[in-house]
Design an enzyme around this catalytic site. Sequence first.
Site, short mmCIF file in Angstrom:
data_model
loop_
_atom_site.label_atom_id
_atom_site.label_comp_id
_atom_site.label_asym_id
_atom_site.label_seq_id
_atom_site.Cartn_x
_atom_site.Cartn_y
_atom_site.Cartn_z
N GLY A 23 -20.87 6.11 -12.07
CA GLY A 23 -20.31 4.78 -12.27
C GLY A 23 -19.25 4.75 -13.37
CD GLU A 53 -34.74 2.35 -3.01
OE1 GLU A 53 -35.75 2.66 -3.63
OE2 GLU A 53 -34.74 2.05 -1.81
#
Lengths: 676, 676
Positions: free
Chosen positions: A188, A429
Site C-alpha cells: 500500500g 484478506e
Amino acid sequence: MADFTDKLKPRYDGAATLEAERNSSDINVDELAKHLLSRDGFLERQERVLKVLEKEKLFRKEQQMNLSRPERYHLGLARAKAIQRLVREHSWDHEDYKMAEYLNDEMSPYHLHMSMFVTTIREQGSEEQKAYWMPKILNYDIIGCYAQSELGHGSNVRGLETVAKWDQMKREFKIHSPYLTSSKWWNGAMGRTATHAIIVAQLLLPKKGSAKEYENHGPQPFIVQIRDSKTHQPFDGIVVGDIGPKYGYASMDNGYMLFDHYRVPKSAMLSRYAEVNDETGALKRRGHPAVVYGSLTFVRGQIIMHARLILARAVTIAARYCAVRRQFQDRDAVRDVDEMKVLDYPTVQIRILPLLATTFALHYTGEMMYNLYHRSRESVEKCDFEPLAELHSASSGLKSLCTMLTADGIETCRRAMGGHGYLSKPTVEGDNWMITQQVAAYLIKKMTQAVKDPNAPPKDLTDELFQYYLKNRDHRIPQNVVRGSEIDDQAIVDVFQWRTADLSYRAYQTRVVERKPWTKLMIQLHSLSRAFGEQILVTTFSNSFQTTASSLSPPTPAVLKTCFRLYSLYTLDTFASSFMLTTSIAHDSIYALQDAILALMTELRPHAVKLMDAWSIPDFLLDSALGRYDGRVYEKLYDMAHRRNPLNTVTFNPDWRSEEIVLGSGDRGRCILAKL
Amino acid sequence: MADFTDKLKPRYDGAATLEAERNSSDINVDELAKHLLSRDGFLERQERVLKVLEKEKLFRKEQQMNLSRPERYHLGLARAKAIQRLVREHSWDHEDYKMAEYLNDEMSPYHLHMSMFVTTIREQGSEEQKAYWMPKILNYDIIGCYAQSELGHGSNVRGLETVAKWDQMKREFKIHSPYLTSSKWWNGAMGRTATHAIIVAQLLLPKKGSAKEYENHGPQPFIVQIRDSKTHQPFDGIVVGDIGPKYGYASMDNGYMLFDHYRVPKSAMLSRYAEVNDETGALKRRGHPAVVYGSLTFVRGQIIMHARLILARAVTIAARYCAVRRQFQDRDAVRDVDEMKVLDYPTVQIRILPLLATTFALHYTGEMMYNLYHRSRESVEKCDFEPLAELHSASSGLKSLCTMLTADGIETCRRAMGGHGYLSKPTVEGDNWMITQQVAAYLIKKMTQAVKDPNAPPKDLTDELFQYYLKNRDHRIPQNVVRGSEIDDQAIVDVFQWRTADLSYRAYQTRVVERKPWTKLMIQLHSLSRAFGEQILVTTFSNSFQTTASSLSPPTPAVLKTCFRLYSLYTLDTFASSFMLTTSIAHDSIYALQDAILALMTELRPHAVKLMDAWSIPDFLLDSALGRYDGRVYEKLYDMAHRRNPLNTVTFNPDWRSEEIVLGSGDRGRCILAKL
C-alpha cells in the site's frame, strides 16, 4: 425539477416503524454504548471528529461510486492530505487521526506511513536511526510504505526473493530483484504516493573466509528513499508503480517495485537487533526478536476490535432494513393484514441474529486480548517471554476466526436483504488457512508436554484444560446443553473446551505418535485452530457475566446472555458432527438445538434494533440508504436515484443503426472507444 | 519505455508448469469437451463468435475496470449496438447472438428486450398484439424492458402497488403509482435505454352493478411506450430513470419508473389469457395460465446450465493459478527443495476440488432438466398438465441450490487464491430462501398423498421414493457409504434419497399432523428444499454412469466417478448431522468421511487442470491474469500493472501542505472536488 413524485410517501412508514421498534425494548442504549465503546474515549472522540468531517465537502460519500478508479485515488490522496491539515487545525492526537480514517472509511494513501512504516522504524531502528528518521516521519516530511510481500510470495516471508548483498569494498548494500516474481507487490501507498520504503530483503553476507561466496542470513528491513523529493520520480535502478484496479481499496495505490543492483548505504539496514560489521562483513545480532511478537499481538487485538465494528456495521444495516422491509402476508393469517416485517421471518432471523450475537462475542474477546497484551507487556519488560507464546497463538487463531466470521457475516447480511442488497466493502484478506497451522502446532506442542508430565504446574489455561482432559478422557460423559427449555450455560463452556482438548489430543496422536505427514493433517489442523478460537470466544463471553456485563441495568444483562446462548448454540449446530465425534455433547442435545435456537431468536428479536443502535455507527460511516438510523429507507433510495444520479442527466441514442451514443452528440462512439 | 524489468522471468516457469500438469493426465480433453458442450452446437458456436469479437477493439476488456460507472453504461450501450450490427453482418442466429452476450460477459442494455420483453409478448399477447409488436421487436425498432418488481416488492408479485384502473367512459386504463414504494425498481434497460416497457400492474375493474367501487383482479401485463421515439424523453405523467451505481452490473441501466394517472389504450393489456369487455368492463379469462410455468422451467434449466459455466470459470482460474503458484516448502521435507504448488496442499484442495466436482454434478442435472422440459412440453401440447407440478418444483429447488452453490463457490475460489484474489463478477441474486418454501409445500403435499394412499400407482419418482420410505421407515438400517477404503455408490444415492424422504415426512408431521404455524417451520423447510435439490444432483450424476458418461475413453469415466464421489461425500460431511438425525447414514461412515475425501482428492488432483480445460472457457471470457490457459500468470500481472495502468502515467504531489493533487497542475484539488 419538481414533479409529481415529490409528494409521494412509502406505503409503510419506515420512520414510524423504527420508532416503534425502539419503543418496544427497554434496553438503555446509551448505557450499553458506553459499556461497549468507552475504551480510550472512543464515543466522545467519534462524535467530535465526525462533526468536523461532516462539514467538509471533500468527505461527502454519495458520489464516490460514480468515480473511476483513477479518480478514486485522486480523491483518496486529497482526503489524506486534508486530514493532515485538519489534524493540525484541530490539534488532533493520534487517536483522533485514526478516528478520522475510520470515519472516512477508505484506505488512505498515508495509512502505511503511520502504521507499518513508523512502527518498523520505531521497533527495529537503532537509537541513531530513530533520532534521524522519526522527526521527518512524524512531520510527514517524507511519506513511507512497507515493502515486504512480493509477486511470488505473500505469507511465506522466508521465501522472499529480493536480496540485499553486502559490498565489502564500498561498505554498501546492493538491493536487487533477480526474478519478475521478486517484484515487491501489493504494498500500500507505494504505487504513486510514497517517497520512502521499508524494504524487506534477504541479507547476503560474504561467507567467512571466502571472498566470493555469500551466505543468506534471512530477511532484514532496510529504509530506502525511492523517489526524488522534488520531481517525485523514482531513482535510476528502481521501477515502481501502481498495480492497477482491484477488488476494493480503490483509493489506495497498492504498488509494485523492482531493483536493479540498487546501492544503499550501510545505514539503510535497520540495526536495533542486527548489524553488519564494517571491517569483517559479519553479522552481529543483539536483543530478543520475540519482542516483535508483542506488537503483532497488539495489532491482532486491534483487528478483533475492528472486526466487531465492521460486522456491527453490516448487522446494523440488515437489522434496520429488515425491520422496515415488509414482504408477504403471514401464510396462516386471515386475509388482508399488513405484510410481515421480514425480520419476523425465522429464515431471516437465522441469518442475522446469530451475527448480531457474534458482534458481542467478538467484543469481550477483543477486550480480553487488550488486557492480556498489557499484562504480558509487563512480563516482557521483566524479560519474561513465557506468556508471549500463549498470547501469540491465541491471537493467531482468533485473527483467523474473527476475520472469517466478519467476511462471511457481511456476505450473509448482504444476501439476507434480497434484491436491494447493499454495497459491502469487500474485505481483502490473506489466506487465513496458513496462520491456523501455527496455532495447531502450538496446541500439539502443549498437548505433548501435558502427556509427558500431566502433573506439572500449569502455566496457563491451556495447560489446565489439557491436564483436566487427560485425567477425564477415559470416563467422559457427553454433556447435555439443552434439556427441554432449559439451557445449561456451564455445560456450553464445557463442551467447547472439551472439543478443543479432544481435537488437540487427536492431532497430537496422529502427528507425534503416528508420525503422519504434516501435509495430510492440514485440514484437521485448520479445524482444530477454529475450534480453539471458538472456545476462547465462548469462554470469554461467559466470563463477562461475572464481571463487567452484569453491572448493566435490566434487561441488558439478560439480553446479552441470550446473545451468548444464541452464538454458542448456533455454532454448536453448525459444527454438530465435530461436537458429537469428540464426545463433547450428548446426541439428545443435538436434536434439541433447532427448537432452542428458534426460542432464543424469539427472545432476542424485540431488542435487535436497539442492540445494534448501541454500536453507535453513525449514518456518515454506514453510508447506506437501507441502514439509516431514522428508517427513511425508501425516501433515501429514491432521492439517490432520482435526484443525485449523474447518468440521468444524459439522454442516449438507443438505436443500433447509429454509432452515436449520447443523443445529438454525433461523436460516433469515439469518446468511449478512446478509453479502451 | 524499455527498462531493466523487460527481460526478467518468474522464479518458476508457469507455462512449463501447466504443460507438465497437462502431460500428467491421460484425459482426452477434446472428447470430454464435446461430451459436455455439444448441445445446440455450443463449442463450434463459441469458437466462431469469439473470432469475431476478438477482432473488435470495442470488446477489449482490459481497461474496463478503470472506467467510471457512467462510462460503463456508455460502453455497454455501444457494445449492445455493435453486436446488433455484427448480427446482421455475419447473419448470426439467436443462439449466436446469445453467445456474443455470453462472451462479452456484461449485462447488455438490450438484454431484457430479447428475453423477458419478447417472451412476455409472445406468450401473453393475443394474435393481433403479436402481429403488431413482434416485427418491431425483432427488428429492434423499439427497445423493450420488463417492469415488474417495485421499490417495495420484489418476490411477492401479489403485493405489487402499481394499479391499472379501467375507465369505462373512455375505454382506457389509467396506470398509477399511489406510493413512493410503488415505483418500478431495479428493472434492467429501463433507466436510460428502453422505449417501451411491459408494466405489471394490479388490474382494477368496476364492481358489478356499481359505478364507483372497483375490484382488484390481480397483476396483469401491459405494453406501454414510455419514451418519445424522436427525443427519447419520457412522456408527461411518467417519471423514469436509472437507479444509480450498484454492486455489479455497471453496464446495465437498472431503472425506476412511476406513473401519474397515465392513460393507455385498451390494447395495451396483453390479452391472450384475459380481456376486458368493452361494454361491461368485466374480465373474461381464457386458456390455462399453467403453461407459463413451462417457460419458467425452461428458463430455470438454462439457469442451471449457465450456473455450471459460471462456477467452471471460477474453478478454472483457481485450479490453474493454484497449480502455478508455489508457497512454502513441505514442512517434512529435507531442506532446499522447490516450494510446493499450492494445489498440492489439502487445505487448498478441500476448497477447490469439491467445487470442481460440483461443475459436473450441475451438468448432468442441467441436461436432465432440458430433457424433462422437452418431454413435458409434449404432454402439455396434449393438455396434460400433470408433469408440470413435479417439473416446476424440481426446477425451483434446483435453481435455489445451484445459484447458491455457484455464488458460494465463486467466493470460496477467490479466497483460496489468497492475496491476489481476482475480480469475481458478483452475482446479484434475489432471496433464494423464498422460492424454497414452494418446494417444501409441494413435498409436504406429495407426502400427505403418499400417507393417505401408500399403494396408489406412483406418478413420478418422488411418489416412488415416498412410498418406499413409508414401507421401510419402521425398520430402517442406516447405511454405510464408506467401509475402510471401499465406497458404496449405491448407498450414496440411497442416503441422499432417504434423507429427503425423512425430512419430508418430518415436515408433513409438524405441519399437517401437528398443525404448527408455517412461519415457525420455515428454516426446517428451507433445509428440506436444499436436501431435495442435493438428492436430485446426486441421483442424476449417478445415473449418468449408466448412460452417456460411460462411453468416454479411459480414464475419463473413472475420473468422473471420482468427481461424483467427492461431490457426494463432501456434501455428506458438510451436512453430517442432518444425515445422522434422519437415520440415513451409519455413524461409522461419518467417522470415515474425512479420510475418504482426502483419498478422493489425491485421486482427482492430477486431472484437475485438464478437467477444467474441458469446460473450454476462452481466455477472452475468463479475463483473468491468474487463470490464463498458458500459465503465464506473473508475466501478465506485471504487464497489466507496469504497461497498461493509466494511473502510472500521472505524477502526484504527496505533500500534505499543498492542496495540489497532480504535481505541477496547480489546480488546488478543485478538479476532484467538483465531482463530489
